[in-house]
Design an enzyme around this catalytic site. Sequence first.
Site, mmCIF file in Angstrom:
data_model
loop_
_atom_site.group_PDB
_atom_site.id
_atom_site.type_symbol
_atom_site.label_atom_id
_atom_site.label_comp_id
_atom_site.label_asym_id
_atom_site.label_seq_id
_atom_site.Cartn_x
_atom_site.Cartn_y
_atom_site.Cartn_z
ATOM 1 C CG ASP A 50 -2.053 0.885 1.135
ATOM 2 O OD1 ASP A 50 -3.183 0.371 1.016
ATOM 3 O OD2 ASP A 50 -1.848 2.123 1.152
ATOM 4 C CE1 TYR A 140 -11.897 8.960 -9.383
ATOM 5 C CE2 TYR A 140 -13.277 9.907 -11.093
ATOM 6 C CZ TYR A 140 -12.117 9.285 -10.703
ATOM 7 O OH TYR A 140 -11.159 8.989 -11.643
ATOM 8 C CG ASN A 169 -15.947 8.761 -21.007
ATOM 9 O OD1 ASN A 169 -15.919 9.976 -20.885
ATOM 10 N ND2 ASN A 169 -16.868 8.022 -20.433
ATOM 11 C CG LEU A 189 -21.602 2.750 -23.165
ATOM 12 C CD1 LEU A 189 -22.989 2.271 -22.744
ATOM 13 C CD2 LEU A 189 -21.707 4.013 -24.016
ATOM 14 N N GLY A 284 -26.332 12.642 -11.999
ATOM 15 C CA GLY A 284 -24.996 13.256 -12.057
ATOM 16 C C GLY A 284 -24.309 13.161 -13.406
ATOM 17 C CG ASP A 285 -24.343 9.967 -16.314
ATOM 18 O OD1 ASP A 285 -23.217 9.929 -15.792
ATOM 19 O OD2 ASP A 285 -24.970 8.949 -16.664
#
Length: 329
Positions: A50, A140, A169, A189, A284-285
């Site tokens: 970690d 995020y 993306n 997607l 939220g898109d």
Amino acid sequence: MTVLVTGGAGYIGSHTTVELMEHGEQVTVVDNLQTGHRQAVPDTKLYVMDIRDTQKLTEVLHQYRVDTVVHFAANSLVGESVQNPLKYYENNVAATAKLLSAMVDARVNNIVFSSTAAVYGEPVRIPINEDDPTTPTNPYGETKLAIERMLRWCHTAYGINSISLRYFNAAGAHSSLPMGEDHEPETHLIPIVLQAALGQREFVSIYGDDYPTSDGTCIRDYIHVMDLASAHRLAVQRLRSNGQVCESINLGNGTGFSVQQVIEMARKVTGVDIPAKYASRRVGDPAVLVASSQRARDVLGWQPKYADLATVISTAWNWHRTHPYGYQD
Ligand code: UFG
């Protein structure tokens, strides 16, 4: 000189590790395998640990004479970040602060940081420029932006040089090696569409058909993972040759495709009549996210090699078809 890749067993990290090695870099990977895959990285290169283990990390930085860190290790699920924001502050912001402390101790001054288009939130214009407002709409994006800001303060205070790469993306897979996207759960997607092509899902849900776009579905800028990887390699070179750098750069092709267009292209590539159904919008898109890629081209000299959607989807298809259960096969 060695490049340390944190999170190098993950999707983008493993492709970047390969890209760096293919260009003659010495690479060491650290990954706690919380979401990464051991098989995605050559055994000899991997430390399962970690990045919060400061003592061990400092040892690795010294032992390999690391001069540059490429930092992917993070949690990256938008929905989960809304449900459990503290996990994101802990694993993204606090863990990066520890990594930076170890870098300061070991006098490692260069870092390429894995940021995201989610730092912009709802865009004020398309294509999105790096100087546009950053108003994330989920934890995020908020934690990635907090890290970008932390890097700025560390530049001023400790002389840490950084390039934050804001991905749009990410999609596709290496064109010849057996590596690709393998997330659990899968939310993206293109893998979902290809899982439907394989019969692993009954159909694809199209989240929303009433957006202000030509076919009513959301538009995104899909960038091939190996084009992302080459941008990281160029960023490492820029940090080495320029020093005194602290900047953020978009990584997208500058072209958008709708969800409907992605499904159509996947039908063409796979030859399968992939079933799809309209569903309600996903909270939220944003309707459209497309990058201005001018800065990446000007500053990094970046040129995408796999910019067309057919190539993005066919390399992904090659991976999913041959590894229907991902790295478990
Ligand atoms: N979509 C569907 N059905 C699905 C999955 C996705 O219609 O089953 C749609 C989404 O609504 C969106 C598009 O396909 O319009 C792309 O969705 P992804 O989940 O693949 O990607 P996102 O655009 O939501 O996320 C990407 C990155 C994130 C980043 C975000 C920035 O993967 O890391 O952009 O907004 F945070």
